[in-house]
Design an enzyme around this catalytic site. Structure first.
Site, PDB file in Angstrom:
ATOM      1  N   LYS A  13       0.229   0.426  -2.776  1.00 31.28           N
ATOM      2  CA  LYS A  13       0.816   1.480  -1.930  1.00 31.28           C
ATOM      3  C   LYS A  13       1.483   0.876  -0.692  1.00 31.28           C
ATOM      4  O   LYS A  13       2.633   1.172  -0.383  1.00 31.28           O
ATOM      5  CB  LYS A  13      -0.270   2.488  -1.480  1.00 31.28           C
ATOM      6  CG  LYS A  13      -1.036   3.138  -2.622  1.00 31.28           C
ATOM      7  CD  LYS A  13      -2.064   4.147  -2.129  1.00 31.28           C
ATOM      8  CE  LYS A  13      -3.209   3.566  -1.336  1.00 31.28           C
ATOM      9  NZ  LYS A  13      -4.125   2.687  -2.095  1.00 31.28           N
ATOM     10  N   ARG A  88      -6.311  12.260   0.252  1.00 33.10           N
ATOM     11  CA  ARG A  88      -7.303  11.517  -0.520  1.00 33.10           C
ATOM     12  C   ARG A  88      -8.399  12.411  -1.070  1.00 33.10           C
ATOM     13  O   ARG A  88      -9.298  11.924  -1.742  1.00 33.10           O
ATOM     14  CB  ARG A  88      -7.947  10.515   0.426  1.00 33.10           C
ATOM     15  CG  ARG A  88      -7.702   9.086   0.083  1.00 33.10           C
ATOM     16  CD  ARG A  88      -8.417   8.277   1.144  1.00 33.10           C
ATOM     17  NE  ARG A  88      -8.623   6.937   0.737  1.00 33.10           N
ATOM     18  CZ  ARG A  88      -7.816   5.941   1.052  1.00 33.10           C
ATOM     19  NH1 ARG A  88      -6.720   6.135   1.748  1.00 33.10           N
ATOM     20  NH2 ARG A  88      -8.129   4.723   0.665  1.00 33.10           N
ATOM     21  N   ARG A 127      -6.073 -10.538  -0.820  1.00 28.58           N
ATOM     22  CA  ARG A 127      -5.025 -10.061   0.089  1.00 28.58           C
ATOM     23  C   ARG A 127      -5.209 -10.578   1.522  1.00 28.58           C
ATOM     24  O   ARG A 127      -6.297 -10.666   2.029  1.00 28.58           O
ATOM     25  CB  ARG A 127      -5.066  -8.532   0.111  1.00 28.58           C
ATOM     26  CG  ARG A 127      -4.236  -7.927   1.249  1.00 28.58           C
ATOM     27  CD  ARG A 127      -4.161  -6.448   1.164  1.00 28.58           C
ATOM     28  NE  ARG A 127      -5.454  -5.822   1.128  1.00 28.58           N
ATOM     29  CZ  ARG A 127      -5.623  -4.545   0.834  1.00 28.58           C
ATOM     30  NH1 ARG A 127      -4.598  -3.791   0.550  1.00 28.58           N
ATOM     31  NH2 ARG A 127      -6.816  -4.034   0.841  1.00 28.58           N
ATOM     32  N   ARG A 161      -8.732  -8.072   5.938  1.00 26.66           N
ATOM     33  CA  ARG A 161      -9.407  -6.827   6.316  1.00 26.66           C
ATOM     34  C   ARG A 161     -10.918  -6.937   6.134  1.00 26.66           C
ATOM     35  O   ARG A 161     -11.387  -7.547   5.175  1.00 26.66           O
ATOM     36  CB  ARG A 161      -8.877  -5.668   5.466  1.00 26.66           C
ATOM     37  CG  ARG A 161      -7.635  -5.037   6.056  1.00 26.66           C
ATOM     38  CD  ARG A 161      -6.929  -4.109   5.132  1.00 26.66           C
ATOM     39  NE  ARG A 161      -7.759  -3.121   4.470  1.00 26.66           N
ATOM     40  CZ  ARG A 161      -7.286  -2.184   3.658  1.00 26.66           C
ATOM     41  NH1 ARG A 161      -5.982  -2.115   3.436  1.00 26.66           N
ATOM     42  NH2 ARG A 161      -8.077  -1.319   3.096  1.00 26.66           N
ATOM     43  N   ARG A 172     -15.097   1.582  -2.703  1.00 28.82           N
ATOM     44  CA  ARG A 172     -13.808   2.256  -2.480  1.00 28.82           C
ATOM     45  C   ARG A 172     -13.243   2.773  -3.801  1.00 28.82           C
ATOM     46  O   ARG A 172     -12.658   3.858  -3.862  1.00 28.82           O
ATOM     47  CB  ARG A 172     -12.822   1.301  -1.798  1.00 28.82           C
ATOM     48  CG  ARG A 172     -13.116   1.149  -0.295  1.00 28.82           C
ATOM     49  CD  ARG A 172     -12.559  -0.128   0.290  1.00 28.82           C
ATOM     50  NE  ARG A 172     -11.133  -0.274   0.139  1.00 28.82           N
ATOM     51  CZ  ARG A 172     -10.486  -1.435   0.262  1.00 28.82           C
ATOM     52  NH1 ARG A 172     -11.155  -2.543   0.550  1.00 28.82           N
ATOM     53  NH2 ARG A 172      -9.183  -1.479   0.129  1.00 28.82           N
TER      54      ARG A 172
HETATM   55  P1  AP5 Z   1      -1.537  -3.365  -1.295  1.00 27.18           P
HETATM   56  O1  AP5 Z   1      -0.115  -2.958  -1.340  1.00 27.18           O
HETATM   57  O2  AP5 Z   1      -2.051  -3.897   0.005  1.00 27.18           O
HETATM   58  O3  AP5 Z   1      -2.467  -2.207  -1.881  1.00 27.18           O
HETATM   59  P2  AP5 Z   1      -2.816  -0.749  -1.314  1.00 27.18           P
HETATM   60  O4  AP5 Z   1      -2.583   0.204  -2.431  1.00 27.18           O
HETATM   61  O5  AP5 Z   1      -2.116  -0.511  -0.035  1.00 27.18           O
HETATM   62  O6  AP5 Z   1      -4.380  -0.925  -1.171  1.00 27.18           O
HETATM   63  P3  AP5 Z   1      -5.364  -0.615   0.052  1.00 27.18           P
HETATM   64  O7  AP5 Z   1      -6.550  -1.514  -0.158  1.00 27.18           O
HETATM   65  O8  AP5 Z   1      -4.678  -0.687   1.355  1.00 27.18           O
HETATM   66  O9  AP5 Z   1      -5.752   0.844  -0.305  1.00 27.18           O
HETATM   67  P4  AP5 Z   1      -6.928   1.656   0.208  1.00 27.18           P
HETATM   68  O10 AP5 Z   1      -6.521   2.988  -0.242  1.00 27.18           O
HETATM   69  O11 AP5 Z   1      -8.251   1.176  -0.268  1.00 27.18           O
HETATM   70  O12 AP5 Z   1      -6.976   1.355   1.771  1.00 27.18           O
HETATM   71  P5  AP5 Z   1      -6.531   2.197   3.043  1.00 27.18           P
HETATM   72  O13 AP5 Z   1      -6.063   1.250   4.068  1.00 27.18           O
HETATM   73  O14 AP5 Z   1      -5.648   3.307   2.638  1.00 27.18           O
HETATM   74  O15 AP5 Z   1      -1.770  -4.478  -2.426  1.00 27.18           O
HETATM   75  C1  AP5 Z   1      -3.003  -5.155  -2.563  1.00 27.18           C
HETATM   76  C2  AP5 Z   1      -2.757  -6.645  -2.872  1.00 27.18           C
HETATM   77  O16 AP5 Z   1      -2.228  -6.763  -4.172  1.00 27.18           O
HETATM   78  C3  AP5 Z   1      -1.771  -7.322  -1.923  1.00 27.18           C
HETATM   79  O17 AP5 Z   1      -2.224  -8.602  -1.627  1.00 27.18           O
HETATM   80  C4  AP5 Z   1      -0.456  -7.363  -2.732  1.00 27.18           C
HETATM   81  O18 AP5 Z   1       0.286  -8.529  -2.415  1.00 27.18           O
HETATM   82  C5  AP5 Z   1      -0.954  -7.387  -4.152  1.00 27.18           C
HETATM   83  N1  AP5 Z   1      -0.090  -6.604  -5.030  1.00 27.18           N
HETATM   84  C6  AP5 Z   1       0.493  -5.395  -4.770  1.00 27.18           C
HETATM   85  N2  AP5 Z   1       1.208  -4.969  -5.831  1.00 27.18           N
HETATM   86  C7  AP5 Z   1       1.045  -5.911  -6.791  1.00 27.18           C
HETATM   87  C8  AP5 Z   1       1.540  -6.033  -8.138  1.00 27.18           C
HETATM   88  N3  AP5 Z   1       2.341  -5.105  -8.677  1.00 27.18           N
HETATM   89  N4  AP5 Z   1       1.168  -7.134  -8.841  1.00 27.18           N
HETATM   90  C9  AP5 Z   1       0.353  -8.087  -8.275  1.00 27.18           C
HETATM   91  N5  AP5 Z   1      -0.118  -8.018  -7.015  1.00 27.18           N
HETATM   92  C10 AP5 Z   1       0.214  -6.947  -6.290  1.00 27.18           C
HETATM   93  O19 AP5 Z   1      -7.914   2.853   3.492  1.00 27.18           O
HETATM   94  C11 AP5 Z   1      -8.963   2.054   4.018  1.00 27.18           C
HETATM   95  C12 AP5 Z   1     -10.147   2.936   4.393  1.00 27.18           C
HETATM   96  O20 AP5 Z   1      -9.770   3.868   5.437  1.00 27.18           O
HETATM   97  C13 AP5 Z   1     -10.687   3.847   3.264  1.00 27.18           C
HETATM   98  O21 AP5 Z   1     -11.612   3.157   2.449  1.00 27.18           O
HETATM   99  C14 AP5 Z   1     -11.318   4.990   4.077  1.00 27.18           C
HETATM  100  O22 AP5 Z   1     -12.583   4.630   4.581  1.00 27.18           O
HETATM  101  C15 AP5 Z   1     -10.364   5.152   5.246  1.00 27.18           C
HETATM  102  N6  AP5 Z   1      -9.284   6.143   4.986  1.00 27.18           N
HETATM  103  C16 AP5 Z   1      -7.942   5.897   4.922  1.00 27.18           C
HETATM  104  N7  AP5 Z   1      -7.238   7.019   4.672  1.00 27.18           N
HETATM  105  C17 AP5 Z   1      -8.167   8.015   4.549  1.00 27.18           C
HETATM  106  C18 AP5 Z   1      -8.075   9.409   4.270  1.00 27.18           C
HETATM  107  N8  AP5 Z   1      -6.885  10.001   4.053  1.00 27.18           N
HETATM  108  N9  AP5 Z   1      -9.238  10.117   4.211  1.00 27.18           N
HETATM  109  C19 AP5 Z   1     -10.440   9.531   4.432  1.00 27.18           C
HETATM  110  N10 AP5 Z   1     -10.594   8.222   4.705  1.00 27.18           N
HETATM  111  C20 AP5 Z   1      -9.474   7.459   4.772  1.00 27.18           C
HETATM  112 MG    MG Z   2      -2.784  -0.244   1.974  1.00 26.04          MG
END
Ligand code: AP5
Ligand code: MG
Length: 214
Positions: A13, A88, A127, A161, A172
């Site tokens: 994402k 979410r 990552r 992170r 997660r």
């Molecule tokens: P990356 O693009 O970083 O993945 P992402 O989908 O952004 O994954 P996140 O870990 O950020 O998602 P998340 O939903 O767990 O975390 P968030 O910050 O939203 O890619 C990952 C890696 O893979 C990178 O190194 C990249 O280079 C590689 N990659 C990407 N695409 C690839 C491909 N096609 N092939 C190979 N490699 C690839 O949330 C964190 C925390 O915040 C949650 O756990 C929760 O506690 C809280 N939170 C956030 N939003 C909410 C909400 N709306 N409600 C409640 N709690 C929330």
């Molecule tokens: Mg992300």
């Protein structure tokens, strides 16, 4: 154009949102990034969120809905936004519909990045990002052109992170399947859902998304 990028942790994402920002002038609204900024700044929100995030659970709907509602009122969203990590839960998806209507905004697409669970842990654990400009990298899949030097800003400092360890990723993922995946049919029903193969290479995923956005 206003879109949601939906998918489990590590689906890509953030990676794809950053590319859409550069290519289309849209703005990425990542609730995870907002929460991490609040944790780093030591605000009240950050204090409440830190423990929940470190355990891999979701922060409360009320906090998240308030955060996004305020963010959507800022002028930089007028050129189009990419919601990354929100909604979410079903409650967040319903609240988003209400707030978009109240603000006179439309959602164009909900793009689901579909990835096998088995691939996600490896992606998340490998990552890291540039500590200065935030450019994302991966130990195996997305290395800087010169080892140890950021391609974008030349910085030599990188960070990982706190929640990117195998144990928290498993929680997660569970939270995703239990609380977030149920919103997919919600968007399928209103015809906005498009599913992209998130297992493809990063450039190919970008091409697929670009083809949808037109
Ligand atoms: P990356 O693009 O970083 O993945 P992402 O989908 O952004 O994954 P996140 O870990 O950020 O998602 P998340 O939903 O767990 O975390 P968030 O910050 O939203 O890619 C990952 C890696 O893979 C990178 O190194 C990249 O280079 C590689 N990659 C990407 N695409 C690839 C491909 N096609 N092939 C190979 N490699 C690839 O949330 C964190 C925390 O915040 C949650 O756990 C929760 O506690 C809280 N939170 C956030 N939003 C909410 C909400 N709306 N409600 C409640 N709690 C929330
Ligand atoms: Mg992300």
């Amino acid at each position: 154009m206003n879109i949601i990028l939906l998918g489990p942790p590590g689906a890509g994402k953030g990676t794809q949102a950053k590319r859409l920002e550069t290519g289309r002038g849209m703005i990425q609204l990542s609730t995870g990034d907002m929460l991490r900024a609040a944790v780093a700044a030591g605000t009240e929100l950050g204090k409440q969120a830190k423990e929940v995030m470190d355990s891999g659970n979701l922060v409360s709907d009320d906090l998240m809905i308030g955060l996004i509602s305020e963010r959507l009122d800022q002028d930089d969203t007028k050129g189009g936004f990419i919601l990354d990590g929100f909604p979410r839960t079903t409650a967040q998806a319903e609240a988003l519909d209400v707030m978009l209507e109240q603000k006179g905004l439309e959602l164009d697409y909900v793009i689901e990045l579909r990835v096998d669970d088995a691939a996600l842990v490896r992606r998340v654990v490998g990552r890291y990002t540039c500590a200065k400009c935030g450019q994302g990298y991966h130990d195996e899949f997305q290395k800087p052109k010169v080892e140890g030097v950021c391609d974008v800003c030349g910085s030599t400092e990188f960070k990982r992170r706190a929640d990117d360890n195998a144990e928290t990723v498993t929680s997660r993922l569970e939270a995703y399947h239990r609380q977030t995946a149920p919103i997919i049919p919600y968007y399928e029903n209103d015809g906005k859902l498009k599913t992209v193969d998130g297992m493809a290479e990063i450039d190919e995923v970008t091409r697929e998304i670009e083809a949808i956005l037109g």
